[in-house]
Design an enzyme around this catalytic site. Structure first.
Site, PDB file in Angstrom:
ATOM      1  N   HIS A   1      -0.277   8.034   5.277  1.00  0.00           N
ATOM      2  CA  HIS A   1       1.184   7.855   4.500  1.00  0.00           C
ATOM      3  C   HIS A   1       1.706   9.033   4.532  1.00  0.00           C
ATOM      4  O   HIS A   1       1.409  10.257   4.089  1.00  0.00           O
ATOM      5  CB  HIS A   1       0.873   7.310   3.109  1.00  0.00           C
ATOM      6  CG  HIS A   1       0.359   5.956   3.053  1.00  0.00           C
ATOM      7  ND1 HIS A   1       0.968   4.793   2.707  1.00  0.00           N
ATOM      8  CD2 HIS A   1      -1.129   5.550   3.085  1.00  0.00           C
ATOM      9  CE1 HIS A   1       0.053   3.693   2.827  1.00  0.00           C
ATOM     10  NE2 HIS A   1      -1.039   4.249   3.099  1.00  0.00           N
TER      11      HIS A   1
ATOM     12  N   ASN B   1     -12.977   5.502   1.712  1.00  0.00           N
ATOM     13  CA  ASN B   1     -11.891   6.189   2.408  1.00  0.00           C
ATOM     14  C   ASN B   1     -10.680   6.608   1.507  1.00  0.00           C
ATOM     15  O   ASN B   1     -10.336   5.487   0.582  1.00  0.00           O
ATOM     16  CB  ASN B   1     -11.257   5.355   3.408  1.00  0.00           C
ATOM     17  CG  ASN B   1     -12.491   5.042   4.574  1.00  0.00           C
ATOM     18  OD1 ASN B   1     -12.968   3.857   4.660  1.00  0.00           O
ATOM     19  ND2 ASN B   1     -13.057   6.200   5.165  1.00  0.00           N
TER      20      ASN B   1
ATOM     21  N   ASP C   1      -7.324  -3.342   7.859  1.00  0.00           N
ATOM     22  CA  ASP C   1      -6.776  -2.296   7.646  1.00  0.00           C
ATOM     23  C   ASP C   1      -5.897  -1.998   8.971  1.00  0.00           C
ATOM     24  O   ASP C   1      -5.629  -0.834   9.396  1.00  0.00           O
ATOM     25  CB  ASP C   1      -7.267  -1.010   6.976  1.00  0.00           C
ATOM     26  CG  ASP C   1      -6.301   0.092   6.699  1.00  0.00           C
ATOM     27  OD1 ASP C   1      -5.164  -0.250   6.426  1.00  0.00           O
ATOM     28  OD2 ASP C   1      -6.713   1.109   6.522  1.00  0.00           O
TER      29      ASP C   1
ATOM     30  N   HIS D   1     -10.088   0.097   0.399  1.00  0.00           N
ATOM     31  CA  HIS D   1     -11.071   0.569   1.499  1.00  0.00           C
ATOM     32  C   HIS D   1     -11.884   1.831   0.765  1.00  0.00           C
ATOM     33  O   HIS D   1     -11.758   2.835   0.798  1.00  0.00           O
ATOM     34  CB  HIS D   1     -10.250   1.172   2.894  1.00  0.00           C
ATOM     35  CG  HIS D   1      -9.199   1.925   2.542  1.00  0.00           C
ATOM     36  ND1 HIS D   1      -8.860   2.937   1.667  1.00  0.00           N
ATOM     37  CD2 HIS D   1      -7.995   1.768   2.971  1.00  0.00           C
ATOM     38  CE1 HIS D   1      -7.646   3.551   1.907  1.00  0.00           C
ATOM     39  NE2 HIS D   1      -6.887   2.663   2.782  1.00  0.00           N
TER      40      HIS D   1
ATOM     41  N   HIS E   1      -6.260   5.372  -2.478  1.00  0.00           N
ATOM     42  CA  HIS E   1      -5.461   6.598  -2.137  1.00  0.00           C
ATOM     43  C   HIS E   1      -5.441   7.457  -3.397  1.00  0.00           C
ATOM     44  O   HIS E   1      -4.254   7.637  -3.740  1.00  0.00           O
ATOM     45  CB  HIS E   1      -4.444   6.426  -1.271  1.00  0.00           C
ATOM     46  CG  HIS E   1      -4.334   5.785   0.032  1.00  0.00           C
ATOM     47  ND1 HIS E   1      -4.444   6.675   1.066  1.00  0.00           N
ATOM     48  CD2 HIS E   1      -4.449   4.378   0.451  1.00  0.00           C
ATOM     49  CE1 HIS E   1      -4.414   5.984   2.181  1.00  0.00           C
ATOM     50  NE2 HIS E   1      -4.447   4.414   2.042  1.00  0.00           N
TER      51      HIS E   1
ATOM     52  N   ASP F   1     -15.663  -0.749  11.052  1.00  0.00           N
ATOM     53  CA  ASP F   1     -15.357  -0.651  12.364  1.00  0.00           C
ATOM     54  C   ASP F   1     -16.135   0.155  13.009  1.00  0.00           C
ATOM     55  O   ASP F   1     -16.195   0.817  14.293  1.00  0.00           O
ATOM     56  CB  ASP F   1     -13.760  -0.338  12.712  1.00  0.00           C
ATOM     57  CG  ASP F   1     -13.390   1.353  12.099  1.00  0.00           C
ATOM     58  OD1 ASP F   1     -14.324   1.423  11.306  1.00  0.00           O
ATOM     59  OD2 ASP F   1     -12.278   1.663  12.017  1.00  0.00           O
ATOM     60  N   GLY F   2     -17.266   1.029  12.419  1.00  0.00           N
ATOM     61  CA  GLY F   2     -18.214   2.126  12.841  1.00  0.00           C
ATOM     62  C   GLY F   2     -17.511   3.605  12.953  1.00  0.00           C
ATOM     63  O   GLY F   2     -17.998   4.612  13.235  1.00  0.00           O
TER      64      GLY F   2
ATOM     65  N   GLU G   1       0.771  -1.363  -0.067  1.00  0.00           N
ATOM     66  CA  GLU G   1       0.078   0.100   0.000  1.00  0.00           C
ATOM     67  C   GLU G   1       0.950   1.138  -0.220  1.00  0.00           C
ATOM     68  O   GLU G   1       1.464   1.702   1.097  1.00  0.00           O
ATOM     69  CB  GLU G   1      -1.044   0.043   1.359  1.00  0.00           C
ATOM     70  CG  GLU G   1      -1.775   1.133   1.113  1.00  0.00           C
ATOM     71  CD  GLU G   1      -3.088   1.148   2.196  1.00  0.00           C
ATOM     72  OE1 GLU G   1      -3.986   1.770   1.997  1.00  0.00           O
ATOM     73  OE2 GLU G   1      -2.678   0.593   3.462  1.00  0.00           O
TER      74      GLU G   1
ATOM     75  N   HIS H   1     -14.653   4.387  10.185  1.00  0.00           N
ATOM     76  CA  HIS H   1     -14.408   4.631   8.699  1.00  0.00           C
ATOM     77  C   HIS H   1     -15.633   4.776   8.079  1.00  0.00           C
ATOM     78  O   HIS H   1     -15.634   5.563   6.942  1.00  0.00           O
ATOM     79  CB  HIS H   1     -13.736   3.364   8.259  1.00  0.00           C
ATOM     80  CG  HIS H   1     -12.168   3.470   8.610  1.00  0.00           C
ATOM     81  ND1 HIS H   1     -11.659   3.059   9.989  1.00  0.00           N
ATOM     82  CD2 HIS H   1     -10.930   4.087   7.834  1.00  0.00           C
ATOM     83  CE1 HIS H   1     -10.400   3.274   9.718  1.00  0.00           C
ATOM     84  NE2 HIS H   1      -9.947   3.889   8.892  1.00  0.00           N
TER      85      HIS H   1
END
Length: 397
Positions: free
Chosen positions: A148, A226, A281, A223, A202, A255-256, A136, A258
């Protein structure tokens, strides 16, 4: 003599549906039979009775072991450290939470450093602890870099992409890149030609440029939602392109933090469970308490279970997650309202297929590895088996 164990009296989730009061028979490292087969599950080859673990009356579930195709670390350890013992700590942490198959994800860094990390992770792949490597970065957009480091980003020139693929010695499974960057489409084609999944992520890509990437061979959305432009009514961007194409599998971090539940529902409604892969992730804080943790060359502060970059130009950005897949599964069923079968596909069958390991993982079928998770009636994890060995042994009274 190969040991045989029968797990009985639970709801067993198979590709064909849920079997009430079902059973799974394990012989050595593999599944010998399940509730839908007619094979003898009560005796071994010598006619002796097999050991039986009886879950009757408990409301337990037996589901396939989870497959995580995007995870950076856990248990206080990171795959980016380039240390085999640290990598094994992360692997063991996630195994204890039901992830029996995982790909190690790296974080943007210097190409030589990434090549050294790949050499270590490829050895763990060769010995069967990992299912491969996911790069990634660094070939991602400076406008959507997230956690990043911006100064380490670079365009995806095919020669640089090939350097990392070669460094992985056949263990490269996926690479995330921004296809709108110089060399992006050529690199997508290179990855596809070498059997490496090209993932769009990304990215600041437009709808049209994303379609071009898919035509070039990109098959995953890193993802989804995001680190990419939002879905707009006149500029649909990459989200619409990735959701609408049947060739693309979309990653979701459930996860609630993202994703809002309504967004997750939208992705399932458009893509369906066969094109959704739940991922963690996760960074090193997965399975740990709040505090400070490294993520590649950066420092991350975890507060209330949410990881954010602590300093520098990207300070405050969400830095992966502290999620484990048992939590993602329970949330999917109890909060998001997904059918258990759909959650199993998103956590096991779909990522296994995408990674090319569906012949041995992702479902409870005879001949596959005996990788399974036992859940109680509240969907909390009580047992994990990997290749016939208990990682977490369920208590049966």
């Amino acid at each position: 003599m190969v040991e045989r164990t029968v797990l009985a009296g639970a709801r067993v989730v198979l590709p064909t549906g849920v079997v009430e009061d079902g059973r799974v028979t394990v012989e050595g490292r593999r599944i010998a039979a399940n509730a839908s087969t007619r094979a003898d599950t009560h005796t071994n080859g010598s006619g002796e009775r097999a050991a039986t673990v009886d879950f009757s009356g408990k409301g337990y579930w037996i589901i396939p072991g989870f497959v995580d195709m995007h995870v950076h670390g856990g248990g206080g350890a990171s795959f980016s450290a380039g240390d085999p013992e640290e990598a094994l700590t992360a692997i063991r942490t996630h195994r204890a939470h039901g992830t029996t198959t995982m790909v190690a994800s790296t974080v943007t860094g210097d190409l030589d450093d990434l090549a050294r990390q790949a050499a270590v992770l490829s050895e763990l792949t060769e010995q069967g602890d990992l299912a491969g490597i996911h790069f990634e970065g660094p070939f991602i957009s400076p406008h959507r870099c997230g956690a990043h480091q911006p100064e380490l980003l670079r365009d995806p020139h095919p020669a640089d992409v090939r350097k990392l693929v070669d460094a992985a010695r056949g263990a490269a499974r996926m690479m995330t890149l921004a296809p709108e960057l110089a060399g992006g489409l050529e690199s997508v084609r290179l990855l596809a030609d070498h059997g490496v999944v090209a993932a769009v992520g990304h990215t600041d890509s437009s709808y049209e440029a994303t379609l071009d990437a898919i035509e070039a061979g990109a098959t995953v959305a890193t993802h989804l939602f995001n680190a990419m432009p939002s879905l707009m009514h006149r500029a649909p961007g990459p989200i619409a392109a990735l959701l609408e194409d049947e060739r693309v599998t979309v990653e979701l971090i459930n996860d609630g933090t993202h994703l809002h539940p309504a967004v997750l529902e939208l992705a399932f409604a458009r893509a369906g469970a066969d094109r959704v892969a739940f991922i963690t992730d996760a960074m090193g804080a997965a399975g740990m308490s709040d505090g400070m943790y490294p993520l590649g060359p950066m420092s991350v502060e975890v507060k209330d279970g949410v990881a954010r970059i602590a300093d520098g130009p990207t300070a405050g950005s969400i830095a992966g997650s502290t999620l484990t897949l048992d939590t993602a599964f329970k949330r999917a069923v109890t909060i998001d309202g997904l059918p258990v079968g759909d959650a199993v596909r998103a956590l096991s069958a779909t990522p296994a297929r995408l990674l090319g390991v569906a012949d041995r993982a992702g479902s409870l079928e005879p001949g596959k590895d005996a990788d399974l998770v036992v859940l109680d009636a509240s969907y909390d994890l009580v047992g994990v088996m990997r290749k016939g060995d208990w990682v977490v042994r369920p208590e049966v009274s």
